[in-house]
Scaffold this motif. Structure first.
Motif: not given
Length: 232
Positions: A1-8, A10-13, A19-20
């Protein structure tokens, strides 16, 4: 679960950073000339050559500006990036004749594609083209869009930009192009690798005459003159 949050995260950042960066690049190109495009890189890698020379809008003849508007996008001064009527006609044409492809792209759309994207037809590329067209219309303005279009468009095999085309075909700078010469260059824009100016094919000769007629028709238009005039 932690790995999924970390991946999310990462890709969000990563998305925010990208985009910037692309937004900063769009804004920078309002004043800075595009260093190179994907199409130019592909042309060089395929052995087709890459010759280009950037010139400001004031150093391009009014006839050349008028010719590409007459040929590619007669509503250029009036639309906000998209000519919906032409797009609808192109869709209907392609449905009736699936073996052929007819485009409905404006100069703004072609500029967005040439500067930021790759050649080809896909929904992903079309979606990105829509986004970049929207942005450059609001950030660059019509004159800057036309200037960049005239400098990055392919105008022959490995020939990019109106200055290089003028020198190659007519041995003169772009600022000295006549109406007939500009119309001839504009006539090959739909397929610059297929059509030739020297020797001039019957298609280019016929199409350039039609473009000349349209140029004469559009020349008095005040909105077009506001964009192409070198007397400002």
């Amino acid at each position: 679960m932690k790995s999924i949050k970390w991946i999310w995260r990462f890709f969000k950042r990563l998305f925010i950073v990208l985009f910037i960066l692309q937004l900063a690049y769009i804004v920078a190109l309002k004043w800075i000339n595009p260093p190179i495009t994907i199409t130019q890189i592909v042309s060089w890698m395929n052995g087709e050559g890459l010759t280009k020379e950037y010139v400001p809008l004031k150093d391009i003849s009014e006839e050349a500006k008028l010719a590409v508007i007459a040929s590619e996008d007669q509503l250029f001064p009036d639309h906000s990036g998209f000519d919906w009527r032409s797009i609808q006609k192109a869709i209907e044409y392609n449905k009736k004749k699936p073996g052929r492809v007819r485009g409905g792209s404006t100069i703004s759309q072609q500029t967005a594609k040439n500067v930021f994207l790759w050649q080809g037809r896909s929904w992903i590329r079309k979606g990105l083209e829509t986004y970049f067209t929207f942005m450059i219309e609001r950030i660059w303005g019509k004159q800057r869009i036309l200037e960049i279009y005239l400098n990055v468009a392919e105008m022959g095999r490995g020939i990019f930009g109106i200055e290089e085309a003028a020198q190659r075909y007519f041995n003169k700078p772009a600022r000295d192009l006549t109406a007939r010469e500009a119309a001839a260059i504009a006539a090959i824009l739909p397929s610059p690798k297929k059509y030739q100016i020297k020797p001039m094919s019957s298609y280019v000769s016929s199409r350039s005459k039609k473009i000349l007629q349209q140029m004469n028709f559009l020349r008095p238009d005040r909105d077009i003159q506001a964009i192409i005039s070198n007397k400002q």
